[in-house]
Design a protein around this motif. Structure first.
Motif, PDB file in Angstrom:
ATOM      1  N   ALA A   1       0.662  -0.959  -0.054  1.00  0.00           N
ATOM      2  CA  ALA A   1      -0.025  -0.006  -0.041  1.00  0.00           C
ATOM      3  C   ALA A   1       0.804   1.419  -0.158  1.00  0.00           C
ATOM      4  CB  ALA A   1      -0.852  -0.147   1.257  1.00  0.00           C
ATOM      5  N   GLU A   2       2.041   1.008   0.462  1.00  0.00           N
ATOM      6  CA  GLU A   2       2.974   2.393   0.472  1.00  0.00           C
ATOM      7  C   GLU A   2       3.712   2.484  -0.570  1.00  0.00           C
ATOM      8  OE1 GLU A   2       6.409   0.317   3.365  1.00  0.00           O
ATOM      9  OE2 GLU A   2       5.109   1.844   4.126  1.00  0.00           O
ATOM     10  N   LEU A   3       3.820   1.725  -1.540  1.00  0.00           N
ATOM     11  CA  LEU A   3       4.822   1.845  -2.751  1.00  0.00           C
ATOM     12  C   LEU A   3       4.367   3.114  -3.561  1.00  0.00           C
ATOM     13  CD1 LEU A   3       4.567  -2.037  -4.028  1.00  0.00           C
ATOM     14  CD2 LEU A   3       6.381  -0.676  -2.628  1.00  0.00           C
ATOM     15  N   VAL A   4       3.027   3.396  -3.692  1.00  0.00           N
ATOM     16  CA  VAL A   4       2.817   4.381  -4.561  1.00  0.00           C
ATOM     17  C   VAL A   4       3.020   5.789  -3.752  1.00  0.00           C
ATOM     18  CG1 VAL A   4       0.955   5.635  -5.642  1.00  0.00           C
ATOM     19  CG2 VAL A   4       1.322   3.079  -5.856  1.00  0.00           C
ATOM     20  N   PRO A   5       2.486   5.764  -2.379  1.00  0.00           N
ATOM     21  CA  PRO A   5       2.558   7.160  -1.717  1.00  0.00           C
ATOM     22  C   PRO A   5       4.104   7.326  -1.233  1.00  0.00           C
ATOM     23  CG  PRO A   5       0.853   5.818  -0.649  1.00  0.00           C
ATOM     24  CD  PRO A   5       1.588   4.938  -1.695  1.00  0.00           C
ATOM     25  N   ARG A   6       5.069   6.550  -1.374  1.00  0.00           N
ATOM     26  CA  ARG A   6       6.340   6.596  -0.941  1.00  0.00           C
ATOM     27  C   ARG A   6       7.054   6.751  -2.393  1.00  0.00           C
ATOM     28  NH1 ARG A   6       9.109   3.131   3.515  1.00  0.00           N
ATOM     29  NH2 ARG A   6      10.698   4.549   3.039  1.00  0.00           N
ATOM     30  N   LEU A   7       6.454   6.869  -3.644  1.00  0.00           N
ATOM     31  CA  LEU A   7       7.069   7.039  -4.665  1.00  0.00           C
ATOM     32  C   LEU A   7       8.093   5.909  -5.045  1.00  0.00           C
ATOM     33  CD1 LEU A   7       7.570  10.962  -4.610  1.00  0.00           C
ATOM     34  CD2 LEU A   7       5.717   9.714  -5.782  1.00  0.00           C
ATOM     35  N   PHE A   8       7.758   4.745  -4.921  1.00  0.00           N
ATOM     36  CA  PHE A   8       8.670   3.782  -5.136  1.00  0.00           C
ATOM     37  C   PHE A   8       8.914   3.748  -6.616  1.00  0.00           C
ATOM     38  CE2 PHE A   8       9.238  -0.800  -6.624  1.00  0.00           C
ATOM     39  CZ  PHE A   8      10.009  -1.325  -5.629  1.00  0.00           C
ATOM     40  N   ARG A   9       9.899   3.607  -6.959  1.00  0.00           N
ATOM     41  CA  ARG A   9      10.814   3.342  -8.319  1.00  0.00           C
ATOM     42  C   ARG A   9      12.082   2.482  -8.565  1.00  0.00           C
ATOM     43  NH1 ARG A   9      12.091   8.375  -6.583  1.00  0.00           N
ATOM     44  NH2 ARG A   9      14.243   9.055  -6.585  1.00  0.00           N
ATOM     45  N   VAL A  10      12.038   2.038  -9.578  1.00  0.00           N
ATOM     46  CA  VAL A  10      13.342   1.213  -9.858  1.00  0.00           C
ATOM     47  C   VAL A  10      14.202   1.996 -10.851  1.00  0.00           C
ATOM     48  CG1 VAL A  10      14.191  -1.059 -10.718  1.00  0.00           C
ATOM     49  CG2 VAL A  10      12.116  -0.946  -9.216  1.00  0.00           C
ATOM     50  N   ALA A  11      15.582   1.964 -10.610  1.00  0.00           N
ATOM     51  CA  ALA A  11      16.274   2.554 -11.698  1.00  0.00           C
ATOM     52  C   ALA A  11      17.537   1.579 -12.304  1.00  0.00           C
ATOM     53  CB  ALA A  11      16.991   3.796 -11.103  1.00  0.00           C
ATOM     54  N   SER A  12      17.868   1.445 -13.194  1.00  0.00           N
ATOM     55  CA  SER A  12      18.737   0.608 -13.930  1.00  0.00           C
ATOM     56  C   SER A  12      19.862   1.361 -14.302  1.00  0.00           C
ATOM     57  CB  SER A  12      18.461  -0.407 -14.764  1.00  0.00           C
ATOM     58  OG  SER A  12      19.183  -1.211 -15.054  1.00  0.00           O
ATOM     59  N   LYS A  13      21.244   0.902 -13.989  1.00  0.00           N
ATOM     60  CA  LYS A  13      22.215   1.670 -14.772  1.00  0.00           C
ATOM     61  C   LYS A  13      22.538   1.329 -16.371  1.00  0.00           C
ATOM     62  CE  LYS A  13      25.011   1.905 -10.333  1.00  0.00           C
ATOM     63  NZ  LYS A  13      26.209   1.496  -9.495  1.00  0.00           N
ATOM     64  N   GLY A  14      21.947   2.101 -16.944  1.00  0.00           N
ATOM     65  CA  GLY A  14      21.758   1.929 -18.524  1.00  0.00           C
ATOM     66  C   GLY A  14      21.029   0.812 -19.158  1.00  0.00           C
ATOM     67  N   ARG A  15      20.199   0.090 -18.188  1.00  0.00           N
ATOM     68  CA  ARG A  15      19.435  -0.794 -18.856  1.00  0.00           C
ATOM     69  C   ARG A  15      18.026  -0.771 -18.078  1.00  0.00           C
ATOM     70  NH1 ARG A  15      20.802  -2.644 -23.746  1.00  0.00           N
ATOM     71  NH2 ARG A  15      23.182  -2.858 -23.826  1.00  0.00           N
ATOM     72  N   GLY A  16      17.483   0.624 -17.964  1.00  0.00           N
ATOM     73  CA  GLY A  16      16.266   0.490 -17.137  1.00  0.00           C
ATOM     74  C   GLY A  16      15.022   0.135 -17.711  1.00  0.00           C
ATOM     75  N   ASP A  17      14.907  -0.355 -19.009  1.00  0.00           N
ATOM     76  CA  ASP A  17      13.891  -1.003 -19.579  1.00  0.00           C
ATOM     77  C   ASP A  17      13.892  -2.296 -19.582  1.00  0.00           C
ATOM     78  OD1 ASP A  17      15.949  -0.934 -21.294  1.00  0.00           O
ATOM     79  OD2 ASP A  17      14.876  -0.520 -23.087  1.00  0.00           O
ATOM     80  N   LEU A  18      14.936  -3.043 -19.073  1.00  0.00           N
ATOM     81  CA  LEU A  18      14.675  -4.490 -19.489  1.00  0.00           C
ATOM     82  C   LEU A  18      13.806  -5.048 -18.330  1.00  0.00           C
ATOM     83  CD1 LEU A  18      18.522  -5.264 -20.067  1.00  0.00           C
ATOM     84  CD2 LEU A  18      16.650  -5.017 -21.607  1.00  0.00           C
ATOM     85  N   LEU A  19      13.834  -4.539 -17.289  1.00  0.00           N
ATOM     86  CA  LEU A  19      13.028  -5.093 -15.934  1.00  0.00           C
ATOM     87  C   LEU A  19      12.006  -3.846 -15.626  1.00  0.00           C
ATOM     88  CD1 LEU A  19      15.783  -7.041 -14.199  1.00  0.00           C
ATOM     89  CD2 LEU A  19      14.059  -7.885 -15.678  1.00  0.00           C
ATOM     90  N   GLU A  20      10.935  -4.613 -14.972  1.00  0.00           N
ATOM     91  CA  GLU A  20       9.940  -3.448 -14.585  1.00  0.00           C
ATOM     92  C   GLU A  20       9.054  -4.057 -13.347  1.00  0.00           C
ATOM     93  OE1 GLU A  20       8.644  -0.256 -14.123  1.00  0.00           O
ATOM     94  OE2 GLU A  20       9.420  -0.186 -16.121  1.00  0.00           O
ATOM     95  N   VAL A  21       8.536  -3.077 -12.379  1.00  0.00           N
ATOM     96  CA  VAL A  21       7.909  -3.492 -11.188  1.00  0.00           C
ATOM     97  C   VAL A  21       6.604  -3.236 -11.312  1.00  0.00           C
ATOM     98  CG1 VAL A  21       7.725  -3.110  -8.704  1.00  0.00           C
ATOM     99  CG2 VAL A  21       9.959  -3.200  -9.740  1.00  0.00           C
ATOM    100  N   ASN A  22       5.707  -4.261 -11.153  1.00  0.00           N
ATOM    101  CA  ASN A  22       4.203  -3.747 -11.137  1.00  0.00           C
ATOM    102  C   ASN A  22       3.743  -3.444  -9.789  1.00  0.00           C
ATOM    103  OD1 ASN A  22       1.268  -3.823 -11.042  1.00  0.00           O
ATOM    104  ND2 ASN A  22       1.191  -5.951 -12.165  1.00  0.00           N
ATOM    105  N   LEU A  23       3.577  -2.036  -9.633  1.00  0.00           N
ATOM    106  CA  LEU A  23       3.194  -1.252  -8.449  1.00  0.00           C
ATOM    107  C   LEU A  23       1.887  -1.988  -7.631  1.00  0.00           C
ATOM    108  CD1 LEU A  23       4.158   2.389  -9.158  1.00  0.00           C
ATOM    109  CD2 LEU A  23       5.551   0.603  -8.147  1.00  0.00           C
ATOM    110  N   GLN A  24       1.140  -2.640  -8.201  1.00  0.00           N
ATOM    111  CA  GLN A  24      -0.210  -3.095  -7.842  1.00  0.00           C
ATOM    112  C   GLN A  24       0.102  -4.369  -6.978  1.00  0.00           C
ATOM    113  OE1 GLN A  24      -2.947  -1.521  -8.228  1.00  0.00           O
ATOM    114  NE2 GLN A  24      -1.779   0.101  -9.417  1.00  0.00           N
ATOM    115  N   ASN A  25       1.310  -5.182  -7.561  1.00  0.00           N
ATOM    116  CA  ASN A  25       1.386  -6.443  -6.688  1.00  0.00           C
ATOM    117  C   ASN A  25       2.866  -6.573  -6.204  1.00  0.00           C
ATOM    118  OD1 ASN A  25       2.815  -6.993  -9.039  1.00  0.00           O
ATOM    119  ND2 ASN A  25       1.024  -8.432  -9.861  1.00  0.00           N
TER     120      ASN A  25
END
Length: 811
Positions: free
Chosen positions: A57-81
């Motif tokens: 529940a706190e992922l969205v309010p706390r501005l959860f984000r994932v950053a990758s060094k140069g390859r940020g588009d290969l993996l992604e997090v579903n903020l719902q689950n």
């Protein structure tokens, strides 16, 4: 120290950085995941929120984000689950190359409070790359002289996978010449190469195609292939060779200089300079070939240098060398046979080998006159010659042997028709187009004595004045002989016969060469009116031939005879003087006497007239004489005043030129009626009756003569017109000899009154006892159109002037 705005801003940034670092270190953590490469989009990687201890529940309010060094588009997090999933294709070889370890480092940042987490996602290798050779084709150069067991290195393949997926094994396609050698060095590198199993022959197999296969250790296995081309390098171990050992070429003799005869193409199993070939004539080739042809050393073209002539040389055979440029050079040979083909460039030749001239006109058919031979330097049909002859007659050509002909007589000759033949022999070959030649022959026909002399007409009529001088030329006969030379040389002679009691040759003679006919003695019309004889013309041939012509020589009358008084021209005695007793009682016109005279001449020369010559000093006589009758009659009644004796002089004169005359003296005794003797009275009475009858007859005769003369002129004119307009036909008279009747200006006829002639004029019976006066007609021709002539103007002959003629058929 001065503090600027820029320096103040830089200090603030430094403080913030230090604060962030402190906060990161205070909340940092480590999470490790593993995912195979090349998985699909959405593939589950891990529950990252749960593993980091964060509430969903706190992922969205706390501005959860994932950053990758140069390859940020290969993996992604579903903020719902809070699940980490694959967002796009992951290629390990692209990310890490051939590195043994390959991971994706993620930074998970949440704020309020700020926390930073480190997540490592390991990307595991799958066997998705086959072994790859750097080139698709690798060439290996090997001299054919290399010995077996020689090694030729090859470049191996590479595999982008790692681990067992990159472990490679090699395999070489089957070959009897090569095998594969694989060697692993101490550093783990693998070296491969080709090992020569047996000697190579570039000329047999210049190139070997091998397939090298590399297989990795993955599951499933992947392979890569390399095409290995082994090129066998040449050494000069082969001589040049021609496809054929002998070449046969056919070329026309009229080919232009520079024409390519043949293009030789030798081959050398070697290559490079060992394969480079140059061509040349063999050293044993005769100079005539080198002079006739030229050889291009580079292209192998054999060309014509000089014009070919089939008739001189029809074939050439020589050797050509092909030499390569190897070390040492090697030589190949071939034989070239050049056959020169004939063209129809030579006209036939005609030769007369024998000629038999001239040809007798009586030569039998088939007589050979000339022998001819024909030739043609060409060959085949170009040299096959046929001959023809113009004109086709009377000769022909007979083939006696190949290209030999005889000129033979094909039909009878007649030199008199054609004495010389211009023959043209044409020889034509069988070429295309054909060529021809001609030869002219002049064939002379030799004469034989096959023609007798001929006269222009079978009979000639000649007029000659009587009393001609001896040796007078009266006519010239001429016969034509159409033969030649001696056969045409004509001589003339008389056909001897008797003329009365004398020989013909005593009257006339003929000159043997000229044909002139001469009168040997003076002719007398009163003795011989017509002299008919034949002249023979004979040639000098062997045997001689001859023919005859008839000459009718009419002796023209001249006034050479004076009138002659008849012995009993009066009732009494004869002589030139006569006495008659006349009664004084006779009336006017009484015939008391008749003077009778004749003239041995003919025609006008014999036409007598009577004139009474006046006596000198005498009074006018009571008597007169008939002009043509000779009758003496009274002009008036007699009276006593008349002298008892009357002497009358009667002049009897002919009509010749000059006229000849005779005189008769008549003595008239006048008596009274009772004194006249009975005999005298009877004689006088009878004479008177007779004289009266005679006067009547003479008148009738003169009238009849004039009528007949006019009728004759009209008949002859009509006959001439009919003969000119229509062919002659046989009338009542039938054909007969033509006789020329001529009269002089004074009317002297060639026939006397005593010669009876039958004259046929058109239709009707013949007339007899013709007497006519001279009509006004053209002069008589004295020469024929073809050369026969009567020369009446000869120095020894008298001149016949103003002769007029009629042509008539006399029977």
């Amino acid at each position: 120290m001065v503090i600027t705005p820029e320096s103040r801003l830089g200090s603030q940034r430094l403080l913030l950085s230090l604060l962030f670092l402190v906060l990161w270190e205070a909340g940092s953590g480590q999470v490790h995941y593993s995912v195979p490469e090349e998985v699909k989009h959405g593939t589950f990687v891990g529950r990252i929120a749960q593993d980091l201890g964060l509430e969903l529940a706190e992922l969205v309010p706390r501005l959860f984000r994932v950053a990758s060094k140069g390859r940020g588009d290969l993996l992604e997090v579903n903020l719902q689950n809070g699940i980490l999933f694959v967002n796009s294709r992951i290629d390990r070889e692209e990310l890490c190359g051939r590195s043994a370890e390959c991971s994706i480092h993620l930074e998970v940042v949440v704020e309020r409070p700020l926390q930073v987490f480190h997540v490592e996602v390991e990307v595991t290798d799958i066997n998705d790359n086959p072994p790859v050779f750097r080139v698709k084709e690798q060439r290996v150069l090997v001299y054919e002289s290399r010995l077996p067991d020689s090694l030729f290195p090859l470049e191996g393949a590479s595999d982008e996978d790692v681990g067992s997926n990159s472990v490679l094994t090699y395999k070489l396609s089957s070959s009897e010449y090569f095998t594969l050698a694989v060697k692993t060095n101490s550093d783990g590198n693998t070296q491969i190469g080709l090992v020569l199993r047996k000697s190579l022959d570039r000329e047999e197999t210049p190139e070997h195609a091998l397939l090298l296969t590399a297989t990795d250790g993955g599951k499933p296995e992947l392979t890569g292939a390399l095409q290995v081309l082994v090129t066998v390098l040449d050494v000069n171990d082969n001589a040049p060779s021609f496809p054929q050992s002998e070449y046969e070429v056919r070329i026309f003799e009229n080919s232009d200089n520079g024409t390519v005869v043949i293009r030789l193409n030798a081959s050398d199993a070697d290559e490079g300079s060992n394969q480079e070939i140059f061509y040349s004539f063999n050293s044993l080739v005769p100079p005539v070939v080198i002079d006739q042809f030229s050889m291009d050393s580079n292209t192998g073209e054999l060309t014509i240098r000089k014009t070919l002539d089939f008739e001189k040389v029809n074939s050439y055979k020589f050797r050509i060398d092909a030499t390569d440029r190897g070390h040492p050079p090697m030589v190949g040979h071939c034989t070239v046979l050049v056959k020169v083909l004939d063209v129809n460039d030579n006209v036939p030749q005609i030769s007369v080998t024998s000629l038999s001239l001239p040809v007798r006109e009586d030569a039998p058919l088939g007589t050979a006159i000339a022998l001819l031979s024909v030739s043609d330097r060409d060959a085949g049909s170009n040299g096959q010659v046929s001959c023809s002859l113009m004109p086709h007659r009377p000769f022909r050509l007979v083939s006696t042997f190949k290209n030999y002909y005889s000129l033979v007589l094909d039909s009878a000759l007649d030199r008199e028709s054609v004495s010389d033949y211009k023959l043209v022999v044409t020889a034509r070959d069988g070429g295309s187009p054909s060529l021809s030649a001609t030869a002219s022959l002049s064939v002379e026909v030799a004469d034989v004595n096959d023609n007798a002399p001929t006269f222009a007409q079978p009979e000639y009529t000649v007029f000659v004045k009587e009393n001609n001088p001896p040796g007078c030329h009266i006519f010239t006969v001429w016969a034509r002989d159409v033969d030649a030379q001696e056969n045409a040389r004509v001589s003339y002679s008389l056909v001897e016969r008797r003329v009365g009691e004398r020989a013909l040759s005593s009257y006339v003679s003929v000159h043997a060469e000229s044909g002139k006919v001469y009168a040997l003695q003076p002719l007398d019309h009163e003795e011989l009116e017509l002299l008919q004889f034949q002249v023979s013309a004979r040639d000098a041939g062997v045997p001689p031939l001859g023919s005859n012509v008839t000459l009718q020589v009419f002796v023209l009358d001249q006034n050479d005879n004076a009138p002659a008084l008849l012995p009993s021209w009066a009732g009494g005695g004869g002589g030139r003087e006569s006495e008659v007793v006349v009664s004084r009682s006779v009336d006017a016109g009484h015939v008391v006497a008749k003077v009778r005279a004749v003239d041995a001449d003919s025609g006008y020369n014999a036409w007598l007239s009577y004139e009474l010559q006046p006596a000198a000093g005498a009074e006018r006589s009571p008597f007169r004489v008939g002009l043509y009758t000779g009758e003496i009659s009274t002009t008036r009644a007699l009276d006593e005043a008349d002298a008892p004796r009357q002497r009358l002089l009667v002049l009897v004169k002919d009509h010749g030129e000059p006229a000849l005359a005779a005189t008769a003296t008549v003595l008239l005794s006048l008596a009274d009626g009772g004194q006249v003797p009975k005999s005298s009275l009877r004689a006088s009475s009878g004479a008177a009756v007779a004289e009266t009858a005679l006067v009547d007859v003479n008148v009738y005769l003169i009238v009849a003569i004039c009528a007949v003369s006019s009728l004759l002129v009209l008949t002859l004119l009509l006959y001439t017109a009919l003969r000119c307009s229509a062919p002659p036909s046989e009338g009542a008279c039938g054909p007969g000899k033509r006789v020329l009747l001529c009269s002089s200006a004074v009317g002297s006829w060639s026939y006397s009154q005593q010669r009876r002639q039958r004259v046929c004029s058109g239709e009707g019976p013949p007339k007899a006892d013709l007497m006519a006066f001279s009509p006004s007609l053209p002069p008589c021709p004295v020469a024929s159109d073809i050369g026969e002539r009567q020369d009446l103007s000869d120095d020894h002959c008298g001149k016949v002037s103003e002769i007029s003629c009629y042509v008539s058929s006399l029977f």
